[in-house]
Design a protein around this motif. Structure first.
Motif: not given
Length: 456
Positions: A412-415, A418-426, A438-449
């Motif tokens: 999740x981020x300001x991209x 996915x091509x921009x993410x691939x470039x960052x990884x490279x 690679x999956x561009x998402x709004x947010x990532x599931x978290x637990x209670x903490x």
């Protein structure tokens, strides 16, 4: 008998056999003479890192350390300069053997912090925990001798065979299970020091008429495709290790390399490394099993309540034998967590079938093993988070029918895409850490903490 005395003795039983790389080669006898001569340059040293571009030079450096009776720490430039510096800082050896100027030489270090352990290790094999923090697995001469002799007992190669070693000696499976075992068996040894390239490796196998080769399921599956277009395959002995192998890949390998003896083996650095092997006669029927323990090894599987697992019941694999490490360098606390009353907790989930064959189901931690490389999700995530555009990132391992173990990532981020993410990884990750999915998402599931949920 100490380690060098044994290696020297078996090598001189095959004085004219060769160790080579590219167009260069030395006989076993010449290698012994070189190692004993070079070892005199190590007088007064306690711990020597081996950092060479050529794996053949690294092998000669290793033998020199054995001849000198000092602790060797194999490293690999194929993992990158930052990785090597991290391990050098961690161990802080008294000297380094390198071929950076084209020939083997010793760099004597002044500001070292190495502290000799109470029990002398012949090797410190550097690995990492699930957080990516370095660990130094201390292996004694006895550990190495016992494991090499056990492997040589079942691995049916000999003086008429040529083994290609395409992975760095930084890996314990390569150092013990390939290089030292090949010396004991009197086989011709060819090193390949280039970066991971299945096509180039296959070309060398054909050119050098290689009869024995060890690799991961992923690598061997890729090489199998090349073999279908080249006619006669010279390979007669194949060893599969380094990843969990599914039935489909195993059956493809058996069909492609139908004339080869295929051994499916299992181990870990802390066990020097070999724990078990599946005989070639059983490979067609049980390709996803890693067989029976070596002669000097005992295993048990315990459930989470520490009760013994039943047949075909999952649990954590424990190992016992003369191959089990002395402990972790300068870390008695971590050693105590993994060694209990002579038993080594592997951290691997396993089961044993009615025929007494062992199957490895996966790791109990988050470690990803891809093409034999250890990849730590938190380490990859930390590298990516150095970019201001990254808000959250979750890296995981995934099994695919075609490509074996691969890396997946949710980010999740300001991209813009996915091509921009691939470039960052490279730009910020070494090739073996770059995610395939690679999956561009709004947010990532978290637990209670507030922690990312790594398992469902």
């Amino acid at each position: 008998m100490n380690l060098w005395k044994y290696i020297r003795e078996v090598m001189l039983q095959h004085p004219f056999q060769t160790i080579g790389e590219g167009n260069a080669s030395m006989s076993y006898e010449e290698s012994v003479i070189f190692a004993e001569s070079f070892s005199r340059r190590l007088d007064g040293e306690q711990c020597c890192a081996i950092l060479c571009g050529s794996e053949m030079m690294a092998a000669l450096g290793l033998l020199s350390c054995f001849a000198a009776g000092i602790t060797a720490v194999p490293l690999s430039l194929r993992y990158g300069e930052l990785h090597c510096n991290k391990l050098l800082d961690f161990i802080s050896p008294t000297c380094v053997i390198t071929d950076m100027d084209g020939e083997l030489r010793v760099l004597h270090l002044k500001d070292f912090h190495y502290v000799p352990p109470s029990r002398h290790p012949a090797l410190i094999m550097c690995t990492s925990g699930t957080t990516g923090a370095p660990k130094g697995v201390m292996l004694s001469e006895e550990n190495i001798l016992i494991n090499v002799k056990d492997i040589a007992e079942y691995f049916q190669i000999g003086g008429e065979d040529t083994i290609l070693i395409a992975r760095p000696l930084y890996h314990c499976a390569v150092l013990t299970g390939e290089f030292l075992t090949a010396l004991v068996k009197g086989s011709r040894i060819c090193f390949f020091s280039e970066h991971f390239n299945p096509k180039s490796i296959w070309d060398v196998i054909l050119q050098k008429k290689v009869t024995a080769f060890c690799g991961t399921p992923t690598l061997l599956d890729m090489m199998a495709r090349f073999s279908r277009t080249t006619g006669t395959v010279p390979l007669q002995h194949i060893v599969v290790s380094g990843e969990c192998m599914g039935t489909a890949v195993g059956k493809r390998l058996h069909k492609t390399f139908e004339k080869a003896n295929i051994y499916h083996v299992y181990g870990l650095t802390e066990a020097c490394p070999r724990v078990s092997y599946l005989a070639p006669t059983l490979f067609e029927e049980f390709p996803d099993y890693v067989g029976i323990p070596l002669s000097s090894v005992s295993v048990k599987i315990l459930k989470r309540n520490n009760e013994p697992a039943k047949i075909d019941e999952e649990g954590i694999l424990w190992v016992k034998g003369g191959n089990v490490m002395l402990g972790y360098y300068n870390n008695p606390e971590q050693t105590g967590q993994i060694l209990k009353n002579g038993w080594l907790c592997t951290g691997d989930i396993a089961e044993i079938n009615e025929f007494g064959l062992l199957k490895i189901k996966g790791r109990s931690d988050d470690l990803i093993i891809r093409a034999g490389m250890n990849i730590y999700p938190q380490e990859v995530e930390a590298s990516l988070k150095m970019d201001a555009r990254v808000k959250e990132v979750f890296v995981y391992g995934t099994q695919t029918p075609k490509f074996g173990t691969q890396i997946g990532m949710k980010i999740a981020g300001d991209f813009a895409g996915v091509d921009e993410v691939k470039k960052l990884c490279a730009e910020c990750l070494p090739a073996f850490q770059i995610p395939k999915y690679i999956e561009l998402v709004e947010d990532i599931p978290k637990n209670g903490s507030g922690k990312i949920i790594r398992r469902k």
